[in-house]
Write an enzyme that holds these catalytic residues in place. Structure first.
Site, PDB file in Angstrom:
ATOM      1  N   TYR A   1       0.835  -1.197   0.000  1.00  0.00           N
ATOM      2  CA  TYR A   1       0.000   0.000   0.000  1.00  0.00           C
ATOM      3  C   TYR A   1       0.873   1.252   0.000  1.00  0.00           C
ATOM      4  CZ  TYR A   1      -3.966  -3.032   0.932  1.00  0.00           C
ATOM      5  OH  TYR A   1      -4.929  -3.999   0.823  1.00  0.00           O
TER       6      TYR A   1
ATOM      7  N   ASN B   1     -12.364  -0.624  -5.085  1.00  0.00           N
ATOM      8  CA  ASN B   1     -12.170  -0.967  -6.497  1.00  0.00           C
ATOM      9  C   ASN B   1     -13.372  -1.753  -7.021  1.00  0.00           C
ATOM     10  OD1 ASN B   1     -11.224  -1.797  -9.017  1.00  0.00           O
ATOM     11  ND2 ASN B   1      -9.874  -3.365  -8.163  1.00  0.00           N
TER      12      ASN B   1
ATOM     13  N   CYS C   1      -6.346  -5.338  -7.754  1.00  0.00           N
ATOM     14  CA  CYS C   1      -6.140  -4.975  -6.354  1.00  0.00           C
ATOM     15  C   CYS C   1      -5.649  -6.160  -5.538  1.00  0.00           C
ATOM     16  CB  CYS C   1      -7.402  -4.368  -5.754  1.00  0.00           C
ATOM     17  SG  CYS C   1      -8.863  -5.402  -5.904  1.00  0.00           S
ATOM     18  N   HIS C   2      -5.819  -7.382  -6.051  1.00  0.00           N
ATOM     19  CA  HIS C   2      -5.316  -8.564  -5.337  1.00  0.00           C
ATOM     20  C   HIS C   2      -3.795  -8.576  -5.270  1.00  0.00           C
ATOM     21  CE1 HIS C   2      -5.565  -9.743  -9.625  1.00  0.00           C
ATOM     22  NE2 HIS C   2      -4.506 -10.508  -9.357  1.00  0.00           N
TER      23      HIS C   2
ATOM     24  N   GLU D   1      -1.001 -16.482 -10.692  1.00  0.00           N
ATOM     25  CA  GLU D   1       0.019 -15.645 -11.313  1.00  0.00           C
ATOM     26  C   GLU D   1       1.437 -16.091 -10.952  1.00  0.00           C
ATOM     27  OE1 GLU D   1      -0.727 -11.460 -10.800  1.00  0.00           O
ATOM     28  OE2 GLU D   1      -2.854 -11.698 -11.236  1.00  0.00           O
TER      29      GLU D   1
END
Length: 198
Positions: free
Chosen positions: A99, A126, A134-135, A161
């Site tokens: 963040y 979001n 946002c993950h 991912e």
């Protein structure tokens, strides 16, 4: 008038929403802390944007790396939220950031200091989960923090991912800096202690 359609995904049911049938306003989970209701089928449910969004999501879940810019997006938010979401959209596939890192980028773009707490609120708002990734935002200590679709979905997306995330009550990712700078973190392995795994 908003039109919503239901779409299944490997991490749960999603609701896609558009105002005009040409631009995607939201992609929301039906589960998790911000779960939305499954929509009724409507006459405009076959609008082009929904086919494009489903194709984008199918390619993403097949391991491809589709770019959010490939879709015509129309998220509604404040100027600050939109600036945060623009930074999120640029986070590379397979990498995580903090963040604080997002706050620094937003601050640079806006020309004024931005707090990680304010960024956290915008990340949580979001409306285009998965598409605006946002993950990929985690806590400074490697913790997963929250996610609109639930932490299980966040872990599944990160693992898809190629980011190995520990499972258990206190996830502690082992992180190394990525090529994008010291504040961009990528989890590279999980602790070997099987007691920390589910």
């Amino acid at each position: 008038m908003f039109t919503s359609v239901f779409s299944e995904s490997p991490v749960g049911s999603l609701v896609l929403e558009s105002k005009d049938g040409e631009r995607l306003r939201s992609c929301l989970f039906t589960t998790g802390r911000r779960g939305t209701k499954t929509p009724e089928t409507s006459q405009r449910s076959h609008a082009p944007i929904f086919g494009q969004a489903r194709d984008w999501l199918a390619r993403y879940f097949a391991g491809e790396r589709p770019n959010p810019a490939e879709l015509p997006l129309d998220p509604e938010g404040t100027a600050f939220q939109l600036s945060v979401w623009a930074v999120l959209a640029a986070i590379p596939y397979g990498e995580t950031v903090t963040y604080g890192w997002v706050a620094e980028r937003v601050g640079e773009n806006r020309g004024k200091r931005t707090s990680a707490r304010a960024v956290g609120g915008a990340v949580g708002a979001n409306p285009l989960g998965i598409i605006i990734p946002c993950h990929r935002v985690i806590g400074a200590n490697g913790s997963l923090t929250g996610f609109g679709g639930g932490l299980e979905a966040k872990v599944a997306l990160l693992e898809l991912e190629g980011i190995a995330m520990p499972r258990g009550p206190r996830p502690e990712a082992i992180e190394t800096p990525s090529k994008n700078g010291p504040d961009v973190l990528i989890a590279t392995e999980t602790p070997r202690n099987s007691a920390q795994m589910l």
